[in-house]
Design an enzyme around this catalytic site. Sequence first.
Site, short mmCIF file in Angstrom:
data_model
loop_
_atom_site.label_atom_id
_atom_site.label_comp_id
_atom_site.label_asym_id
_atom_site.label_seq_id
_atom_site.Cartn_x
_atom_site.Cartn_y
_atom_site.Cartn_z
N PRO A 328 0.81 -1.21 0.00
CA PRO A 328 0.00 0.00 0.00
C PRO A 328 0.85 1.27 0.00
O PRO A 328 1.94 1.29 0.56
CB PRO A 328 -0.78 -0.11 1.32
CG PRO A 328 0.09 -0.95 2.20
CD PRO A 328 0.83 -1.89 1.30
N GLY A 329 0.35 2.29 -0.64
CA GLY A 329 1.00 3.59 -0.59
C GLY A 329 0.05 4.59 0.04
O GLY A 329 0.21 5.04 1.17
N ARG A 330 -1.02 4.88 -0.71
CA ARG A 330 -1.98 5.92 -0.30
C ARG A 330 -2.55 5.68 1.10
O ARG A 330 -2.63 6.60 1.90
CB ARG A 330 -3.12 5.94 -1.32
CG ARG A 330 -4.03 7.15 -1.23
CD ARG A 330 -5.26 6.97 -2.12
NE ARG A 330 -4.95 6.55 -3.45
CZ ARG A 330 -4.79 7.36 -4.50
NH1 ARG A 330 -4.90 8.65 -4.33
NH2 ARG A 330 -4.52 6.87 -5.70
N ARG A 367 -2.99 16.63 -8.46
CA ARG A 367 -4.06 15.63 -8.58
C ARG A 367 -5.40 16.22 -9.04
O ARG A 367 -6.07 15.62 -9.88
CB ARG A 367 -4.23 14.85 -7.27
CG ARG A 367 -2.97 14.04 -6.90
CD ARG A 367 -3.19 13.06 -5.78
NE ARG A 367 -4.01 11.94 -6.20
CZ ARG A 367 -5.27 11.79 -5.89
NH1 ARG A 367 -5.87 12.66 -5.11
NH2 ARG A 367 -5.94 10.76 -6.34
N TYR A 371 -6.47 14.41 -12.28
CA TYR A 371 -7.50 13.36 -12.14
C TYR A 371 -8.86 13.91 -11.71
O TYR A 371 -9.73 13.14 -11.34
CB TYR A 371 -7.08 12.35 -11.06
CG TYR A 371 -5.67 11.85 -11.14
CD1 TYR A 371 -5.25 11.05 -12.21
CD2 TYR A 371 -4.76 12.14 -10.13
CE1 TYR A 371 -3.94 10.57 -12.26
CE2 TYR A 371 -3.46 11.65 -10.17
CZ TYR A 371 -3.06 10.88 -11.24
OH TYR A 371 -1.78 10.40 -11.28
N CYS A 398 -0.15 30.11 -13.86
CA CYS A 398 -0.70 30.73 -15.05
C CYS A 398 -1.41 29.68 -15.88
O CYS A 398 -0.93 29.28 -16.94
CB CYS A 398 0.42 31.37 -15.85
SG CYS A 398 0.75 32.99 -15.25
N GLU A 399 -2.51 29.21 -15.36
CA GLU A 399 -3.26 28.16 -16.04
C GLU A 399 -4.67 28.17 -15.45
O GLU A 399 -4.83 27.99 -14.23
CB GLU A 399 -2.55 26.82 -15.78
CG GLU A 399 -3.23 25.68 -16.45
CD GLU A 399 -2.25 24.73 -17.15
OE1 GLU A 399 -1.09 25.10 -17.41
OE2 GLU A 399 -2.70 23.63 -17.44
N1 LLP Z 1 2.10 -1.27 -6.27
C1 LLP Z 1 2.11 -0.95 -7.57
C2 LLP Z 1 2.73 -1.86 -8.54
C3 LLP Z 1 1.51 0.25 -7.99
O1 LLP Z 1 1.53 0.56 -9.28
C4 LLP Z 1 0.93 1.12 -7.03
C5 LLP Z 1 0.34 2.38 -7.45
C6 LLP Z 1 0.96 0.74 -5.69
C7 LLP Z 1 1.55 -0.46 -5.33
C8 LLP Z 1 0.40 1.58 -4.59
O2 LLP Z 1 -0.96 1.80 -4.73
P1 LLP Z 1 -1.79 2.59 -3.60
O3 LLP Z 1 -1.83 1.70 -2.36
O4 LLP Z 1 -1.10 3.85 -3.32
O5 LLP Z 1 -3.14 2.76 -4.18
N2 LLP Z 1 -0.82 9.04 -9.05
C9 LLP Z 1 -2.10 8.41 -8.83
C10 LLP Z 1 -1.95 7.04 -8.22
C11 LLP Z 1 -1.15 6.12 -9.09
C12 LLP Z 1 -0.95 4.78 -8.44
C13 LLP Z 1 0.00 3.98 -9.22
N3 LLP Z 1 0.33 2.75 -8.65
C14 LLP Z 1 -2.93 9.28 -7.90
O6 LLP Z 1 -2.47 10.34 -7.51
O7 LLP Z 1 -4.06 8.95 -7.60
#
Ligand code: LLP
Length: 479
Positions: A328-330, A367, A371, A398-399
């Site tokens: 997880p990231g987000r 974002r 998006y 400027c957008e």
């Molecule tokens: N693993 C892989 C292979 C991924 O491509 C990603 C995210 C993650 C893990 C982590 O996913 P998360 O848990 O964060 O959902 N820039 C976009 C999000 C792109 C995510 C790309 N891959 C945004 O701002 O919403």
Amino acid sequence: MVSTYPAGVQNSGSQYLPDLTLAAANRSPNQELLPLTARINHHDCLEIGGCDVTKLVQQFGSPLYILDEETLRTACRQYRDAFKRYYPGESQVLYASKAWSCLAVCTIANSEGLGIDVVSGGELYTALQAGLNPDKLYFHGNNKSLEELTLAIESGCTIVVDNWQELRTLTSLAAGEKLRAGEAGGSLAPRIMLRLTPGIECHTHEYIRTGHLDSKFGFDPNQLDEVFTFVSQQSSLNCIGLHAHIGSQIFERQPHQDLADVMVQWLDKAISYGLPVTELNVGGGLGIRYTESDDPPSVEEWVKAICEVVKDACAAQQLPLPKLLCEPGRSLIGAACVTAYTIGSSKVVPEIRTYVAVDGGMSDNPRPITYQSVYRAVVANQMSVPLTETVTIAGKHCESGDILIKDAALPQTQPGDILVVMGTGAYNYSMASNYNRLPRPAAVIVNAGEANLILRRETYQDLLRQDCLPGRLINSQFG
Ligand code: LLP
């Protein structure tokens, strides 16, 4: 103008404070709008990590990313503990550092026992510099360069192989390494995992299963036999497992459950080809709450759902439990950070809208323009004041499309007020740019009343750091 805010909710920034009642004890940070330590102090100002946000802006300037250490650590622990509770086999949570890669964040993830997933040489370098053990580093990417693959092999991290081209390149690189290692008396078969495209596609709030998925990532599952045959013949590669990732900001549990189920079947198949696969990585993707109508599952619910499917599927196939990974990231870092801006000019377009401008925008948070992501904001120096205005928060670029929030419900504001946008921990700093030559903001980490810089604010000199002016241009004058 009177706020169009939904009836029945409190009419001030305090409605976004985390619910700290006992009944809410099982909630996780990804279900909150503000960091867990958010409070309103007796000056009616927002405090995070025991620090008054308005004072942080006085000290560090704005825009300012404010990262709450306790919220980040809580999310890390919730993932780790949930695996311990629901999965009897080995497990490893990886932080997807694409969400926010820097030394401080990697160091915290490491200190909580998490590994790290990286997607570039730069992220790999950052994680290594933060002291990560290569055993806990996994390198993704659909077009890793030779330089990146070499760095990956030398570092000893696990390489998540994405496609045929990479598989062949890696095979010959690894064979060369093996020869060299053989001369030195060692063996250096790099650890790899294979990334597969599962045919499960998620569009945040819905998902579809398809036979063929239009994705640039991963091997087509219809080619499993060919891929497994090829890999099983390469003595220079040590294939330890399978990986898949189906998308981001997902609120449903079913797609990941379907994914886990299909991955156990693939694992079974890989074993039948003699591959020494023992690891299964189901990717990341759990969503977070950006607005009050977002209702993601908790970390515990998400982990439990996946663990149960893997356990059941392995029992059905009579397979030993694999080491289970997720990345997880987000949901680890999204809710742990807010961005504080100083409000500047405003413009009333009669009968249409009022624009209120802040001192950042699409360069520190791309974002919304990329998006159409929706955010919520509070005014940090008037947290309990009624929301009487509906305004559009504009950035300073400027957008015309540089709008951070459309129709934000706010109290009446003045230049100098501090606007705090919530949920900016993931994919904000990591996607920030210098568009219009704005220096990137600073970031501070807050904890128990202490605030420390983790990223310096860029200066104008920093902006020129990579500029080169060829000598023949210096004296070139018009006419
Ligand atoms: N693993 C892989 C292979 C991924 O491509 C990603 C995210 C993650 C893990 C982590 O996913 P998360 O848990 O964060 O959902 N820039 C976009 C999000 C792109 C995510 C790309 N891959 C945004 O701002 O919403």
